[in-house]
Design an enzyme around this catalytic site. Structure first.
Site, PDB file in Angstrom:
ATOM      1  N   TYR A 183       0.819  -1.216   0.000  1.00 21.33           N
ATOM      2  CA  TYR A 183       0.000   0.000   0.000  1.00 21.33           C
ATOM      3  C   TYR A 183       0.852   1.265   0.000  1.00 21.33           C
ATOM      4  CZ  TYR A 183      -3.986  -3.044   1.178  1.00 21.33           C
ATOM      5  OH  TYR A 183      -4.942  -4.015   1.163  1.00 21.33           O
ATOM      6  N   LYS A 210       3.826 -15.319   1.746  1.00 15.92           N
ATOM      7  CA  LYS A 210       3.727 -16.008   0.452  1.00 15.92           C
ATOM      8  C   LYS A 210       5.159 -16.290  -0.001  1.00 15.92           C
ATOM      9  CE  LYS A 210       1.183 -17.491  -3.007  1.00 15.92           C
ATOM     10  NZ  LYS A 210       0.363 -18.714  -2.896  1.00 15.92           N
ATOM     11  N   ASP A 229      -2.704 -18.073   1.117  1.00 14.43           N
ATOM     12  CA  ASP A 229      -3.871 -18.709   0.499  1.00 14.43           C
ATOM     13  C   ASP A 229      -4.383 -19.848   1.382  1.00 14.43           C
ATOM     14  OD1 ASP A 229      -1.378 -19.748  -0.125  1.00 14.43           O
ATOM     15  OD2 ASP A 229      -1.914 -20.405  -2.136  1.00 14.43           O
ATOM     16  N   ASP A 289      -5.018  -7.141   5.886  1.00 19.57           N
ATOM     17  CA  ASP A 289      -6.252  -6.429   5.554  1.00 19.57           C
ATOM     18  C   ASP A 289      -7.348  -7.446   5.224  1.00 19.57           C
ATOM     19  OD1 ASP A 289      -8.014  -4.465   4.863  1.00 19.57           O
ATOM     20  OD2 ASP A 289      -6.945  -3.777   3.082  1.00 19.57           O
ATOM     21  N   ASP A 335     -10.469  -8.985   8.016  1.00 15.62           N
ATOM     22  CA  ASP A 335     -11.899  -8.875   7.701  1.00 15.62           C
ATOM     23  C   ASP A 335     -12.556 -10.251   7.705  1.00 15.62           C
ATOM     24  OD1 ASP A 335     -11.826  -6.144   7.460  1.00 15.62           O
ATOM     25  OD2 ASP A 335     -12.975  -6.119   5.584  1.00 15.62           O
TER      26      ASP A 335
END
Ligand code: NAD
Length: 358
Positions: free
Chosen positions: A142, A188, A220, A244, A248
């Site tokens: 980001y 990852k 994943d 992020d 959620d």
């Protein structure tokens, strides 16, 4: 008697209603301990724009930096949606987090026994879930350079420095020491170089916390495991974009957005806030669930002020209110014995939190 200075940012929509209830509970619990609070209100969001023309007045940053912690409600609403980007309430909030250097976002996801039926997953899968996502908040893709776009291409860069990984890893391990001493680091590393560094540095930091068990998981797989068997997790440590998404996902295990607190912490002052927004659709009706904000006040006691016993009392008071069947409207269909308003729920929790045997 110690007095903690708390900057209160009520914000827009339901913000003022839910902050008032958190203050009620903080004052109630402090009556049992050798501390109290002095509150300094500061403006942010649409209400700040209406009065000063800026969603984040300089005065607000000053007040926050002069405090021991910030308790924050929520900002935003349709009224301000058409303003230029930098004048919008949400821009004020992002700037605020950056100015305070809050690099670690802590999001607990707890499923209360009384509300297992409120989750979209089966009760046997979510009963007993109590995990904490520790997300890096001001680095990663980001913020990484270079970034940009032209007509046919867009690009962003995921960058982490050793120092950024070290400091967030320390947060995760320290939190794990206060919980069940397990950290699962999510990355990852099978594909991304930045994740290989992430994994290496996390392993180095882990050596300083020999009591904590460290495991690694690809993001994943973690997304899938959170739904398959969320109880396997205690502390989930992860970077900005993965966190992020996973936080959620984790938040939905509990059933209502009105229950979930968060903390954003860094080197300076921490910001404690519910994960939900300003809920303009229910603002002013006295039906918002104040529990997420009250639980955020408990996180403030625990992580900013080190008042662990007081934080435990608030958490117990929330559980007791729920186990006795008190529900705000958002949870009315789940084993409610009595439906209460925002302010009634605050008073019930405050009353339990003020019982001084501990
Ligand atoms: P929201 O979280 O405000 O509301 C989503 C839904 O959840 C609504 O139906 C709302 O009524 C309900 N809800 C939220 N909190 C609740 C509570 N405590 N009790 C009961 N029900 C609750 O999200 P949204 O509608 O997408 O956004 C509304 C505004 O909030 C927007 O302007 C958005 O930008 C802003 N926002 C602010 C923050 C923040 O201040 N940190 C976070 C997210 C969204």
């Amino acid at each position: 008697m110690k007095t903690y200075k708390i900057a209160l940012i009520k914000g827009d929509g339901i913000g003022p209603e839910i902050i008032d209830e958190a203050v009620k509970v903080l004052d109630a619990v402090s009556s049992c301990f050798e501390f109290d609070f002095s509150y300094d209100e500061a403006l942010m969001g649409g209400c700040a724009y209406d009065i000063t023309g800026d969603p984040l007045p300089a005065e607000t940053i000053k007040k926050a930096l002069a405090s021991d912690a910030v308790l924050f409600g929520a900002i935003g609403g349709e009224k301000w949606d058409d303003l230029p980007r930098e004048k919008r309430p949400e821009s004020g909030l992002l700037r605020f987090r950056k100015e305070l250097g809050v690099y670690a976002n802590l999001r607990p996801a707890v499923v209360y026994d009384e509300l297992v039926n409120a989750s979209s997953l089966k009760p046997e899968v979510v009963r007993g879930v109590d995990l904490m996502v520790v997300r890096e908040l001001i680095g990663g893709i980001y913020f990484g350079e270079p970034k940009g776009r032209d007509e046919n291409k867009g690009w962003n860069t995921m960058v982490y420095t050793r120092q950024e990984i070290e400091r967030i890893a320390h947060n995760a391990f320290q939190i794990a020491m206060e919980r069940s001493k397990r950290v699962c680091s999510i990355d990852k590393a099978n594909v991304l170089d930045v994740s290989q560094l992430w994994r290496e540095v996390v392993e180095e930091v882990a050596k300083e916390y020999p009591e904590v068990e460290l495991s690694h998981m690809y993001v994943d797989n973690a997304a899938m495991q959170l739904i398959r068997d969320p109880k396997q997790f205690d502390v989930m440590l992860t970077g900005n974009i993965f966190g992020d998404i996973l936080s959620d996902e984790a938040s939905m295990l509990s059933g209502s957005i009105g229950l979930l607190p968060s903390a954003s912490v860094g080197a300076k002052i921490g910001v404690y806030e519910p994960i939900h927004g300003s809920a303009p659709d229910i603002a002013g009706q006295g039906i918002a669930n104040p529990i997420a904000t009250i639980a955020s006040a408990s996180m403030m006691l625990r992580y900013a002020l080190g008042e662990i016993a007081a934080a435990d009392k608030i958490d117990d008071a929330i559980k007791r209110a729920l186990s006795e069947g008190y529900r705000t409207k958002d949870l009315a269909q789940y084993d409610a014995k009595e439906i209460c308003s925002t302010s009634e729920m605050g008073s019930i929790i405050a009353n339990y939190a003020a019982k001084c045997k501990h």
